[in-house]
Scaffold this active site. Structure first.
Site, PDB file in Angstrom:
ATOM      1  N   ASP A   1      -5.408 -14.956  52.309  1.00  0.00           N
ATOM      2  CA  ASP A   1      -4.232 -14.717  53.217  1.00  0.00           C
ATOM      3  C   ASP A   1      -3.601 -16.041  54.028  1.00  0.00           C
ATOM      4  O   ASP A   1      -4.491 -16.560  54.985  1.00  0.00           O
ATOM      5  CB  ASP A   1      -4.521 -13.439  54.130  1.00  0.00           C
ATOM      6  CG  ASP A   1      -3.267 -12.920  54.541  1.00  0.00           C
ATOM      7  OD1 ASP A   1      -2.180 -13.475  54.716  1.00  0.00           O
ATOM      8  OD2 ASP A   1      -3.466 -11.877  55.297  1.00  0.00           O
TER       9      ASP A   1
ATOM     10  N   ASP B   1       4.599  -8.065  54.304  1.00  0.00           N
ATOM     11  CA  ASP B   1       4.083  -6.697  54.374  1.00  0.00           C
ATOM     12  C   ASP B   1       4.999  -5.498  53.934  1.00  0.00           C
ATOM     13  O   ASP B   1       6.066  -5.459  54.250  1.00  0.00           O
ATOM     14  CB  ASP B   1       3.271  -6.426  55.684  1.00  0.00           C
ATOM     15  CG  ASP B   1       2.056  -7.351  56.000  1.00  0.00           C
ATOM     16  OD1 ASP B   1       2.105  -8.344  55.236  1.00  0.00           O
ATOM     17  OD2 ASP B   1       1.431  -6.994  56.928  1.00  0.00           O
TER      18      ASP B   1
ATOM     19  N   GLY C   1       5.212 -14.810  48.950  1.00  0.00           N
ATOM     20  CA  GLY C   1       6.390 -15.321  48.323  1.00  0.00           C
ATOM     21  C   GLY C   1       6.823 -16.497  48.681  1.00  0.00           C
ATOM     22  O   GLY C   1       7.711 -17.388  48.235  1.00  0.00           O
TER      23      GLY C   1
HETATM   24  C1  GLA Z   1      -1.449  -9.835  56.882  1.00  0.00           C
HETATM   25  C2  GLA Z   1      -1.515  -9.103  55.543  1.00  0.00           C
HETATM   26  C3  GLA Z   1      -1.949  -7.691  55.501  1.00  0.00           C
HETATM   27  C4  GLA Z   1      -3.392  -7.777  56.333  1.00  0.00           C
HETATM   28  C5  GLA Z   1      -3.642  -8.473  57.444  1.00  0.00           C
HETATM   29  C6  GLA Z   1      -4.913  -8.673  58.115  1.00  0.00           C
HETATM   30  O1  GLA Z   1      -0.748  -9.044  57.829  1.00  0.00           O
HETATM   31  O2  GLA Z   1      -0.212  -9.100  54.935  1.00  0.00           O
HETATM   32  O3  GLA Z   1      -2.224  -7.114  54.342  1.00  0.00           O
HETATM   33  O4  GLA Z   1      -4.460  -8.294  55.364  1.00  0.00           O
HETATM   34  O5  GLA Z   1      -3.066  -9.717  57.496  1.00  0.00           O
HETATM   35  O6  GLA Z   1      -4.964  -9.395  59.214  1.00  0.00           O
END
Ligand code: GLA
Length: 677
Positions: free
Chosen positions: A393, A457, A436
């Protein structure tokens, strides 16, 4: 005189009270809770205010957010004071009011220095009203305040829930039959010499015996018949066809499943569950084990659900006093995750795969230890612990990448981790959670990622589903076996860590699951499986819908036809069938006419309604369906007499997935996006 003044005062008071009776304030609990959008809409606490303004009562509203109410022609007007939240941000926000789907009033676009703006709108005659907060530029940023906001209704009336505007679909999936049925993938991949781990999804009455007739033809392969699990290691690259038989008291089913030993993993989109939406920081090994138990209890693996993914929150907090890594640089875990290897073993013992989460930056999105400068050690550690999937992430990497050129900035960290994962003697699926950024869909496959996030998200409101569909429309060509556009965890079931069910209506949930199936989007559940209800379960255990998502051709749907408030999407399937989704994007029920020609189809085709698992006869040229508001009618077309692809498409069986999809798209472009001729 005194008495007269008293009398006037009473009159004034009762007039105000009478007026108040007709005022329905947006911050009243039953109205506020219907707001849906990017986060929680809450009542302002004492002292919170609009930048530069004052009001008596109000709501803090993140953007985007939308409130839909049915007013049945009984509303008179709407008024509100709108502005940026006291901690202003850089986005320009505005509030819009829609009547029966038409925009009737809006504030100017306000920045943090604009001050508040009072908006009023005439709602007379409106059947339904929608009020939304929208940020210009980046729609996912910014908080606003809506103060002293009310709808004036005719006496004795209150707005009703939007679900009463259109008939809502109930459970459509028929009860699973007793006869054995293979569901999900017909194909899977593993790298030469790496552990194979594939559970064959098959539903039907238990006891159910599954066997592989020609197992001995594939050296190194084993079959665990307790879990229907194909295991072992196969050294020689190639495609191995496995003849699988499932038998029980009700009957027998056969399927050929292909194992590709080569470079590609995830030959169909990953299906599973992720901890974030249900538990967020409160995640623990204990809860993960409970979810693995729930998979077993609900027979989810029989339908292809195979991954349990631990999201953020297993590591040590970056600001903790204790060490975050040991002397060899190996990542340490917090007290909620005492033994990562034991957790993986437990999940594997159920025939399920397990994943975890990290970030290319020094810290994760919520401040736990990330993988920056430890990429190789972390990849080796995850393999050593026995993990099968990594959600990587972006988070704090933005601070590291400052000053880099755009493409390199986004691509580089995933390239590093992709290489490290690729070098392992274990297959770990690489999920590039890059939102993206840098057009990740165009380079995800080149950094050894098997899926990549193309959106912010996903939250449980209609706008989120429409945004994902826009992404599918724009990015379908980057999808192929082993490389999938991801649109975030699915928002069905009980998905709020604060507790609470999805705010999508039942119809919207049908669109959500149908479109994830059509787009070949990884289907990752985010709900608390211990609280799952029959409706949600019916959405995720429809083998015929899952077959679309897991189709071996791996071609994502293209939008082939559309009009004001509706769209039709088509995706070619392995073996010559087509899947078609007819989406009603408007609030009211409507008839949609799908024109076969728009998908390049000629001749006679058999139609099967996939949600109801019901044959609908045969069609030529056009197929009509009545689709309730925000719902989707999902069908499968199979070739019958004279069925062929129009000359412009050629023989679809001769083409690769890419050429097929390109041609469908080409057809759409030349035909335009309109009604059947
Ligand atoms: C981001 C991601 C979520 C989750 C959080 C965790 O917001 O998009 O899906 O993994 O981090 O901190």
């Amino acid at each position: 005189m005194k008495n007269f003044l008293f009398f006037v005062a009473i009159l004034t008071l009762s007039a105000a009270q009478a007026l108040d009776v007709n005022r329905v304030y947006l911050d009243e609990d039953d109205i506020r809770s219907r707001f849906a959008g990017n986060g929680i809409v809450r009542v302002c606490t004492n002292g919170e205010s609009i930048v530069g303004g004052e009001f008596k009562r109000g709501l803090v509203v993140p953007s985007p957010a939308r409130l839909c109410l049915v007013t049945d022609g009984k509303a008179k007007s709407f008024s509100a004071t709108f502005g940026q939240f006291e901690k202003p941000n850089r986005s320009m926000l505005h509030l819009r009011v829609w009547c029966d789907g038409k925009l009737i009033a809006q504030t100017p676009e306000l920045n943090s220095t604009s001050g508040p703006h009072r908006v009023t709108a005439d709602l007379k005659g409106a059947r339904w009203v929608e009020i939304d907060v929208h940020a210009v530029g980046n729609p996912w940023a910014g908080k606003s305040v809506i103060g002293d906001a009310f709808i004036e209704m005719e006496e004795g009336f209150r707005p009703r829930d939007i679900t009463c505007l259109s008939r809502q679909l109930g459970v459509l999936t028929p009860k699973s039959s007793d006869e054995p049925r293979f569901n999900g993938p017909k194909v899977f991949g593993a790298r030469p010499g790496n552990p194979v781990f594939f559970r064959i999804p098959v539903s039907g009455a238990k006891p159910l015996n599954v066997s592989i007739e020609n197992l001995s033809e594939v050296p190194g392969l084993k079959f665990n018949s307790d879990l229907n699990l194909i295991e072992g290691r196969v050294e020689n690259p190639g495609v191995y066809s496995l003849k699988v038989v499932a038998k029980n008291a009700a009957g027998e089913a056969r399927r050929e499943i292909k194992l590709h030993i080569g470079e590609k993993l995830s030959l169909t989109p990953p299906m599973g569950w992720n901890s974030w939406n249900a538990f967020a920081h409160d995640v623990s090994a204990e809860k993960i084990r409970k979810m693995a138990d729930a998979f077993e209890r609900l027979n989810l693996a029989d339908y292809g659900w195979s991954y349990i993914l631990v999201d953020d929150g297993w590591q040590i907090k970056a600001d903790a006093k204790e060490p975050r890594r040991d002397k060899n640089g190996v990542q340490l875990t917090n007290e909620r995750f005492p033994d990562m290897k034991a957790l993986a073993d437990y999940v594997h013992s159920k025939g399920l795969k397990i994943g975890l989460y990290s970030s290319p930056g020094p810290v994760t999105c919520t401040g736990y230890e990330g993988s920056f400068l430890h990429e190789k050690t972390d990849a080796l550690t995850y393999a050593d612990w026995g993990y099968d999937f990594l959600k990587y992430d972006w988070c704090s990497y933005g601070n590291i990448a400052k000053g880099e050129t755009v493409q390199l900035k986004y691509l580089y960290p995933y390239l590093i981790m992709g290489r490290n994962l690729r070098a392992l003697k274990r297959d770990i699926v690489h999920y590039a959670c890059a939102y993206g950024f840098g057009d990740v869909a165009t380079w995800g496959a080149s950094v050894n990622a098997q899926c990549w996030r193309t959106t912010r998200d996903l939250f449980d409101f209609w706008g989120g589903i429409l945004t994902a569909m826009d992404q599918m429309d724009a990015l379908w060509r980057f999808v192929s076996p082993g490389g999938w556009n991801d649109m975030d965890m699915m928002v069905i079931g009980d998905i709020h860590w604060s507790g609470g069910k999805t705010r999508l209506t039942p119809n919207e949930q049908y669109t959500h699951v149908s479109m994830w199936a059509m787009g070949a989007v990884p289907m990752i559940l985010g709900c608390d499986l211990d609280k799952i209800d029959d409706f949600t379960l019916s959405l995720i255990t429809n083998g015929e819908v899952i077959d679309i998502n897991q189709d071996s051709l791996g071609a994502a749907a293209a939008k082939v036809q559309c009009g004001e408030g509706w769209s039709c999407w088509a995706r070619p399937l392995d073996g010559g069938d087509f899947a078609v989704a007819m989406v009603n994007e408007s609030q009211l029920e409507r008839e949609i006419l799908f024109c076969l020609e728009k998908a390049g189809l000629e001749g006679r085709w058999a139609v099967r309604d996939l949600w109801r698992q019901r044959d609908e006869g045969e069609v030529v040229r056009g197929y009509r369906a009545k689709v309730p508001g925000h719902a989707t009618h999902l069908i499968r077309l199979s070739p019958r007499e004279g069925a062929r692809l129009s000359d412009r498409l050629g023989d679809i069986r001769e083409n690769s997935w890419l050429r097929r999809a390109e041609k469908i798209r080409g057809q759409q472009q030349s035909a335009g996006c309109a009604d059947c001729p």
